[in-house]
Design a protein around this motif. Structure first.
Motif, PDB file in Angstrom:
ATOM      1  N   MET A   1     -18.607 -14.308   7.465  1.00 13.84           N
ATOM      2  CA  MET A   1     -17.379 -14.399   7.757  1.00 13.84           C
ATOM      3  C   MET A   1     -16.773 -15.641   6.966  1.00 13.84           C
ATOM      4  SD  MET A   1     -15.735 -13.479  10.883  1.00 13.84           S
ATOM      5  CE  MET A   1     -14.609 -14.660  11.174  1.00 13.84           C
ATOM      6  N   THR A   2     -15.522 -15.193   6.544  1.00 14.38           N
ATOM      7  CA  THR A   2     -14.800 -16.207   5.812  1.00 14.38           C
ATOM      8  C   THR A   2     -13.524 -16.903   6.496  1.00 14.38           C
ATOM      9  OG1 THR A   2     -13.190 -14.512   5.087  1.00 14.38           O
ATOM     10  CG2 THR A   2     -15.294 -14.726   3.513  1.00 14.38           C
ATOM     11  N   ASP A   3     -12.739 -17.670   5.663  1.00 11.37           N
ATOM     12  CA  ASP A   3     -11.896 -18.441   6.269  1.00 11.37           C
ATOM     13  C   ASP A   3     -10.728 -18.506   5.630  1.00 11.37           C
ATOM     14  OD1 ASP A   3     -10.304 -20.515   7.409  1.00 11.37           O
ATOM     15  OD2 ASP A   3     -11.827 -21.902   7.543  1.00 11.37           O
TER      16      ASP A   3
ATOM     17  N   LEU B   1      -8.738 -15.753   4.583  1.00 13.05           N
ATOM     18  CA  LEU B   1      -8.884 -14.781   3.614  1.00 13.05           C
ATOM     19  C   LEU B   1      -7.621 -13.669   3.741  1.00 13.05           C
ATOM     20  CD1 LEU B   1     -10.125 -13.093   1.225  1.00 13.05           C
ATOM     21  CD2 LEU B   1     -11.884 -12.193   2.773  1.00 13.05           C
TER      22      LEU B   1
ATOM     23  N   CYS C   1      -7.816 -21.293  13.125  1.00  8.39           N
ATOM     24  CA  CYS C   1      -9.312 -21.135  13.380  1.00  8.39           C
ATOM     25  C   CYS C   1      -9.944 -21.011  14.622  1.00  8.39           C
ATOM     26  CB  CYS C   1      -9.957 -22.410  12.247  1.00  8.39           C
ATOM     27  SG  CYS C   1      -9.639 -22.435  10.437  1.00  8.39           S
TER      28      CYS C   1
ATOM     29  N   ASP D   1     -20.813 -18.424   7.823  1.00 13.32           N
ATOM     30  CA  ASP D   1     -19.673 -18.641   7.701  1.00 13.32           C
ATOM     31  C   ASP D   1     -19.399 -19.487   6.652  1.00 13.32           C
ATOM     32  OD1 ASP D   1     -17.565 -18.260  10.597  1.00 13.32           O
ATOM     33  OD2 ASP D   1     -19.596 -17.480  10.662  1.00 13.32           O
TER      34      ASP D   1
ATOM     35  N   THR E   1     -12.925 -12.192   8.439  1.00 15.73           N
ATOM     36  CA  THR E   1     -12.281 -13.523   8.314  1.00 15.73           C
ATOM     37  C   THR E   1     -11.653 -13.954   9.604  1.00 15.73           C
ATOM     38  OG1 THR E   1     -10.845 -14.760   6.827  1.00 15.73           O
ATOM     39  CG2 THR E   1     -10.017 -12.720   7.486  1.00 15.73           C
ATOM     40  N   ASP E   2     -11.328 -15.212   9.903  1.00 13.97           N
ATOM     41  CA  ASP E   2     -10.763 -15.559  10.949  1.00 13.97           C
ATOM     42  C   ASP E   2      -9.394 -15.232  11.066  1.00 13.97           C
ATOM     43  OD1 ASP E   2     -10.407 -17.603   9.080  1.00 13.97           O
ATOM     44  OD2 ASP E   2     -10.962 -19.195  10.360  1.00 13.97           O
TER      45      ASP E   2
END
Length: 475
Positions: free
Chosen positions: A9-11, A13, A51, A202, A299-300
């Protein structure tokens, strides 16, 4: 034995930052390979632009209005410290099905309870929690963390913030690398065991500030990056809050030459993420578990990064924020470009189904397993429903319903929005007051109130509903 599952998981993106989704500048060869060999979901959406609500929805398979996490858990006005412990989650269901579960990196689902309270066996390299830290009135001087002459700064009345620049640190010191290293160590240990494992990794990137180290910091020449199709936003015919957001970030004098450096550093972070994904895939292969391991990347939520002359994500419901990358490589499944509308939270029942666990009742989410197998259930929705409840300015309320061609955004305290995404994919021309589209508006309002009712959302008062037509169910 049930398959191993690895979630990267990314944040923050943007979907369109990846080559497999059409970007011809940013280099993402490893993710492009995952997309070519697996399932690329072309209409994947987060249900929230920030988030904690997005991540709580992923864990629970419930919309924020049903799981109770509606804004970020560390924000001052939040009334909820996070996802309640007794909420059924995919991790607990997998634990009950015999999985061992590891977590590396960012959590942001509950301020007081970590992943271990929700079924994970261990949690490594969590960022320091911020809710109890007294914030300075002026952002600390971080110039020493960046190479001179590489930064982009936003100036406020009583402070300034560096939002992008080349880091003075090394690739090995970067947080993305450290989370990846931790996850790979967990993976190698579990691969030698005799139980199926779930591993979640993450990373905080590419959330601002974008500080890629070399060689990623100078990988992209800012002057070579063309403006987004919707950079020339005039804010005419748009909600007043859109211009207010632009002004709150003091972006009035920021032309595209300023944004080019921000995007170049953002792309640098993305390419570093891609390299780390490649390392994870290599580790899976080296451990001899490739045929027994599912790999998922997402991603979130997305990010404006200059689109509509905005910074960050909350406050608008544009596709740059809500439409996200979602890739799944499942052994035995044929490559597929999935056109169906899906949501990040749909991974909750998907993971449980793949792991042979018991899917909880009364979820808002639906398993994506049939779509990966090339089968679309007959009652799969032809639209998607998303929500926003605010962020650092406190609570607010927005809802969005999107079909293949049309998007309607309901904002009870501002101007609504209607976009023809076939004629206007950049979402520049708000048709909400165009009499030629009055019938289409009624249709989209009926769809929105139908989703409201199907998900037990909060628009139930008579004088709210009297402004909507009869609901049209999404199913």
């Amino acid at each position: 034995m049930a398959p191993n599952i690895v979630l990267f998981m990314t944040d923050q993106l943007r979907r369109d930052a990846l080559g497999c989704y059409g970007n011809d500048i940013c280099k993402t060869p490893n993710l492009d390979k995952v997309a070519a060999e697996g399932t690329r979901f072309d209409q994947a959406y987060t249900v929230s632009p920030v988030c904690s609500p997005s991540r709580a929805a992923l864990m629970s398979g419930l919309y924020p209005h049903n799981n109770g996490v509606m804004i970020n858990t560390h924000i001052a006005p939040t009334w909820n410290r996070g996802l309640p412990k007794d909420t059924p989650t995919f991790s607990q269901q997998l634990k009950d099905a015999g999985y061992v579960l590891d977590y590396a990196g960012k959590w942001h689902v509950n301020e007081d309870l970590g992943p271990e309270e929700f079924g994970f066996d261990r949690h490594g390299l969590t960022p320091q929690r911020t809710s109890s830290i007294k914030k300075p009135k002026v952002w600390p001087d971080r110039t020493r963390l960046f190479e001179p002459g590489t930064t982009s700064t936003v100036e406020f009345a009583n402070g300034s913030m560096i939002v992008a620049g080349t880091s003075t640190g090394s690739v090995e010191e970067h947080a993305t690398t450290r989370v990846t290293n931790e996850g790979i160590a967990m993976l190698r240990e579990r691969a030698a065991g005799d139980q199926p494992f779930f591993l979640r990794m993450d990373v905080v990137a590419p959330h601002f500030s974008n500080r890629p180290p070399e060689p990623y910091g100078s990988m992209y020449d800012p002057e070579s990056i063309p403006p987004w199709p919707n950079f020339d936003e005039s804010f005419e015919g748009k909600p007043a809050s859109h211009l207010r957001k632009h002004q709150e970030w003091h972006l009035e004098d920021k032309d595209w030459s300023w944004w080019q450096n921000v995007v170049a550093k953002y792309y640098g972070d993305v390419s570093l993420i891609d390299a780390c994904v490649g390392r994870v895939l290599d580790a899976i292969r080296e451990c001899g578990i490739e045929d027994d391991t599912i790999f998922v990347f997402s991603t979130d939520h997305g990010d404006a990064t200059g689109s509509h002359k905005h910074f960050e994500k909350s406050g608008t419901m544009y596709d740059e924020v809500f439409r996200i990358p979602l890739l799944a490589k499942v052994p035995g499944a044929a490559p597929r470009k999935a056109p169906e509308f899906v949501r990040l939270m749909d991974l909750m029942p998907t993971f449980v189904e793949w792991g042979g666990g018991e899917i909880p009742e009364n979820l808002d989410a639906r398993s994506l397993a049939p779509l990966v197998d090339g089968e679309t259930p007959a009652n799969w929705p032809d639209s998607v429903y998303c929500e926003s409840h605010g962020e650092v300015w406190g609570y607010s309320s927005q809802r969005m319903v999107r079909t293949e061609r049309w998007k309607y955004v309901y904002q009870p305290h501002d101007l609504d929005e209607l976009y023809d995404l076939e004629a206007d994919p950049a979402e520049m021309n708000n048709l909400i007051n165009d009499p030629d589209h009055a019938d289409r508006l009624e249709e989209m309002k009926a769809r929105l109130i139908g989703w409201n009712d199907a998900t037990n959302d909060m628009f139930q008062w008579r004088w709210v509903r009297w402004n909507f037509p009869d609901p049209v169910s999404p199913y």
